[in-house]
Scaffold this motif. Structure first.
Motif, mmCIF file in Angstrom:
data_model
loop_
_atom_site.group_PDB
_atom_site.id
_atom_site.type_symbol
_atom_site.label_atom_id
_atom_site.label_comp_id
_atom_site.label_asym_id
_atom_site.label_seq_id
_atom_site.Cartn_x
_atom_site.Cartn_y
_atom_site.Cartn_z
ATOM 1 N N TRP A 18 0.834 -1.210 0.000
ATOM 2 C CA TRP A 18 0.000 0.000 0.000
ATOM 3 C C TRP A 18 0.873 1.266 0.000
ATOM 4 O O TRP A 18 0.541 2.259 -0.642
ATOM 5 C CB TRP A 18 -0.971 -0.028 1.198
ATOM 6 N N ARG A 19 1.983 1.227 0.732
ATOM 7 C CA ARG A 19 2.898 2.393 0.714
ATOM 8 C C ARG A 19 3.266 2.764 -0.721
ATOM 9 O O ARG A 19 3.214 3.929 -1.121
ATOM 10 C CB ARG A 19 4.216 2.052 1.436
ATOM 11 N N VAL A 20 3.644 1.747 -1.498
ATOM 12 C CA VAL A 20 4.112 2.005 -2.869
ATOM 13 C C VAL A 20 2.947 2.385 -3.781
ATOM 14 O O VAL A 20 3.041 3.306 -4.589
ATOM 15 C CB VAL A 20 4.853 0.766 -3.424
ATOM 16 N N ARG A 21 1.818 1.679 -3.623
ATOM 17 C CA ARG A 21 0.636 1.988 -4.437
ATOM 18 C C ARG A 21 0.222 3.445 -4.241
ATOM 19 O O ARG A 21 -0.094 4.152 -5.194
ATOM 20 C CB ARG A 21 -0.506 1.042 -4.038
ATOM 21 N N ALA A 22 0.267 3.899 -2.977
ATOM 22 C CA ALA A 22 -0.126 5.286 -2.680
ATOM 23 C C ALA A 22 0.887 6.274 -3.269
ATOM 24 O O ALA A 22 0.503 7.330 -3.798
ATOM 25 C CB ALA A 22 -0.261 5.476 -1.171
ATOM 26 N N ALA A 23 2.182 5.938 -3.208
ATOM 27 C CA ALA A 23 3.205 6.842 -3.762
ATOM 28 C C ALA A 23 3.037 6.972 -5.278
ATOM 29 O O ALA A 23 3.130 8.071 -5.836
ATOM 30 C CB ALA A 23 4.601 6.326 -3.427
ATOM 31 N N LEU A 24 2.770 5.857 -5.953
ATOM 32 C CA LEU A 24 2.570 5.889 -7.410
ATOM 33 C C LEU A 24 1.357 6.757 -7.745
ATOM 34 O O LEU A 24 1.391 7.570 -8.677
ATOM 35 C CB LEU A 24 2.350 4.468 -7.937
ATOM 36 N N HIS A 25 0.295 6.579 -6.973
ATOM 37 C CA HIS A 25 -0.918 7.347 -7.205
ATOM 38 C C HIS A 25 -0.666 8.830 -6.965
ATOM 39 O O HIS A 25 -1.032 9.689 -7.781
ATOM 40 C CB HIS A 25 -2.032 6.831 -6.288
ATOM 41 N N TRP A 26 -0.028 9.145 -5.848
ATOM 42 C CA TRP A 26 0.243 10.541 -5.475
ATOM 43 C C TRP A 26 1.059 11.263 -6.555
ATOM 44 O O TRP A 26 0.818 12.425 -6.874
ATOM 45 C CB TRP A 26 0.999 10.556 -4.147
ATOM 46 N N LYS A 27 2.018 10.534 -7.115
ATOM 47 C CA LYS A 27 2.899 11.133 -8.122
ATOM 48 C C LYS A 27 2.358 10.973 -9.548
ATOM 49 O O LYS A 27 3.041 11.326 -10.514
ATOM 50 C CB LYS A 27 4.298 10.525 -8.000
ATOM 51 N N ARG A 28 1.148 10.447 -9.628
ATOM 52 C CA ARG A 28 0.463 10.281 -10.927
ATOM 53 C C ARG A 28 1.319 9.522 -11.935
ATOM 54 O O ARG A 28 1.432 9.905 -13.096
ATOM 55 C CB ARG A 28 0.050 11.651 -11.485
ATOM 56 N N ILE A 29 1.944 8.453 -11.457
ATOM 57 C CA ILE A 29 2.758 7.601 -12.324
ATOM 58 C C ILE A 29 1.865 6.476 -12.842
ATOM 59 O O ILE A 29 1.301 5.726 -12.041
ATOM 60 C CB ILE A 29 3.960 7.015 -11.537
ATOM 61 N N PRO A 30 1.706 6.370 -14.161
ATOM 62 C CA PRO A 30 0.835 5.311 -14.683
ATOM 63 C C PRO A 30 1.385 3.935 -14.297
ATOM 64 O O PRO A 30 2.579 3.677 -14.460
ATOM 65 C CB PRO A 30 0.899 5.499 -16.202
ATOM 66 N N PHE A 31 0.539 3.080 -13.738
ATOM 67 C CA PHE A 31 1.003 1.745 -13.356
ATOM 68 C C PHE A 31 -0.135 0.738 -13.441
ATOM 69 O O PHE A 31 -1.309 1.093 -13.389
ATOM 70 C CB PHE A 31 1.623 1.738 -11.954
ATOM 71 N N GLU A 32 0.283 -0.491 -13.565
ATOM 72 C CA GLU A 32 -0.659 -1.604 -13.571
ATOM 73 C C GLU A 32 -0.313 -2.464 -12.364
ATOM 74 O O GLU A 32 0.870 -2.733 -12.130
ATOM 75 C CB GLU A 32 -0.434 -2.403 -14.862
ATOM 76 N N GLU A 33 -1.324 -2.872 -11.593
ATOM 77 C CA GLU A 33 -1.035 -3.710 -10.431
ATOM 78 C C GLU A 33 -1.299 -5.171 -10.762
ATOM 79 O O GLU A 33 -2.364 -5.517 -11.275
ATOM 80 C CB GLU A 33 -1.869 -3.269 -9.225
ATOM 81 N N ARG A 34 -0.314 -6.012 -10.479
ATOM 82 C CA ARG A 34 -0.501 -7.456 -10.680
ATOM 83 C C ARG A 34 -0.509 -8.137 -9.322
ATOM 84 O O ARG A 34 0.497 -8.103 -8.597
ATOM 85 C CB ARG A 34 0.626 -8.021 -11.547
ATOM 86 N N PRO A 35 -1.645 -8.710 -8.949
ATOM 87 C CA PRO A 35 -1.758 -9.278 -7.601
ATOM 88 C C PRO A 35 -0.906 -10.523 -7.392
ATOM 89 O O PRO A 35 -0.829 -11.388 -8.272
ATOM 90 C CB PRO A 35 -3.246 -9.601 -7.472
ATOM 91 N N VAL A 36 -0.257 -10.576 -6.257
ATOM 92 C CA VAL A 36 0.503 -11.752 -5.833
ATOM 93 C C VAL A 36 -0.087 -12.157 -4.485
ATOM 94 O O VAL A 36 0.102 -11.446 -3.485
ATOM 95 C CB VAL A 36 2.013 -11.418 -5.669
ATOM 96 N N ASP A 37 -0.830 -13.249 -4.456
ATOM 97 C CA ASP A 37 -1.473 -13.683 -3.218
ATOM 98 C C ASP A 37 -0.439 -14.387 -2.341
ATOM 99 O O ASP A 37 -0.041 -15.518 -2.605
ATOM 100 C CB ASP A 37 -2.640 -14.620 -3.548
ATOM 101 N N ILE A 38 0.033 -13.662 -1.316
ATOM 102 C CA ILE A 38 1.110 -14.210 -0.461
ATOM 103 C C ILE A 38 0.552 -15.009 0.713
ATOM 104 O O ILE A 38 1.312 -15.557 1.503
ATOM 105 C CB ILE A 38 2.041 -13.099 0.073
ATOM 106 N N VAL A 39 -0.781 -15.084 0.819
ATOM 107 C CA VAL A 39 -1.357 -15.796 1.966
ATOM 108 C C VAL A 39 -1.975 -17.134 1.545
ATOM 109 O O VAL A 39 -1.390 -18.188 1.778
ATOM 110 C CB VAL A 39 -2.362 -14.906 2.739
ATOM 111 N N LYS A 40 -3.103 -17.092 0.873
ATOM 112 C CA LYS A 40 -3.781 -18.350 0.548
ATOM 113 C C LYS A 40 -3.077 -19.142 -0.552
ATOM 114 O O LYS A 40 -2.832 -20.325 -0.429
ATOM 115 C CB LYS A 40 -5.245 -18.083 0.161
#
Lengths: 212, 212
Positions: A18-40
């Motif tokens: 979330w720290r990084v997702r928020a920084a990318l959003h704040w700086k308006r850097i276009p990005f695509e998120e690819r989920p990595v399920d680290i739990v289940k």
């Protein structure tokens, strides 16, 4: 254009993601998120993900033809290469106060409540006791510090890296560890106000849950 | 002149204290070290020390009429206010590689092997198993990363904050946790060479042991 977008490998409930997702959003850097399920699904252990991040952790960010790991290294790289809109105060003393708060979260709380610790404890009860103890102790320290530094945000009236560290950790403390943060008035107040900020609303883990 | 000297509150065996002590030495900042015995005498809990650092942790640095805490916030403040001689590479990518290494130590190893964790475990054996597990796992990650970044130092041929994080942690791993680091060739080689560097020789914990 697709190849010019940054790619964020992240898990919806990971506070470091979330720290990084928020920084990318704040700086308006276009990005695509690819989920990595680290739990289940434990997708961090797949060959496919090990080729991206051999250390099998999230987040990882592919940007500028490089793969970066470790959330604080990533957000500071974004700050170095895309300084505006800023996430760091200009004054060295304010920067130090911001970094003190970041460190309390990054080294004082997050590693000691990580889901990755669970296998090292014999019982879930022992693990829960340990993670709640250190989270609560870190929150006490944050309360003491924030009483001296906070304005509208963690450090005065500018949103900084400290807010990017604080809110995701508080979200974990409240939702996962079921801690009562109301005994920490400055922390609680910031939690309520930060949750309403656009940058956190638009990057909130709940938005991503359905995509898993 | 005495009042212009920085005052470092530190414990000789604390790896976080060593990071700051080495940064002060590297930047030739005059300072006086005041020992705080956080193990036998538990001086971090005295009223006297709580007045300096309410969070009862070392290190704390009094400099420029302010008291700073959290070692990484302190060393970066020194870098911001006394940039030469530098402890950070100039290129954003090299800075990111440095910060990745710092984070592995600062959030991936140090908090999970801290003496402060001991009371949270029922037996010394459980505590030792936990701390050795996480230290060793962090060293494996460092070895992987250092194979790509290291030259004479952690990141190429410039001494940086990554070396200030690495050496004290390795010293703990070898002397306190009795870990065999020879299975990590790049880590071992850096350990041997960094130990010989003037900045680490002159700030080595053994120099301070007799003053406790």
């Amino acid at each position: 254009m697709a190849e010019n977008r940054a790619i964020l490998y992240a898990f919806w409930l990971s506070s470091c993601s979330w720290r990084v997702r928020a920084a990318l959003h704040w700086k308006r850097i276009p990005f695509e998120e690819r989920p990595v399920d680290i739990v289940k699904k434990e997708q961090q252990n797949t060959e496919e993900y090990r080729a991206i991040n051999p250390h099998q952790k999230v987040p990882a960010l592919v940007i500028d033809n490089e793969t970066l790991v470790e959330s604080m290294a990533i957000v500071q790289y974004l700050e170095d290469t895309r300084p505006e809109p800023a996430l760091t105060p200009k004054s060295p003393l304010q920067r130090a106060r911001m970094r003190e708060l970041c460190e309390i979260v990054v080294s004082g709380i997050q590693p000691l409540q990580n889901v990755g610790l669970r296998p090292q404890f014999e019982t879930t009860e022992q693990y829960t006791k340990f993670t709640r103890y250190w989270t609560d102790r870190g929150l006490q320290t944050l309360e003491d510090m924030l009483q001296k530094t906070a304005g509208k945000y963690c450090v005065g009236d500018q949103l900084t890296l400290a807010d990017l560290c604080l809110l995701p950790q508080l979200y974990n403390a409240v939702t996962r560890h079921k801690l009562d943060i109301s005994k920490y008035p400055t922390v609680s107040k910031l939690y309520e106000s930060l949750l309403k900020e656009k940058v956190f609303q638009e990057t909130h883990p709940q938005n991503l849950k359905s995509k898993i």
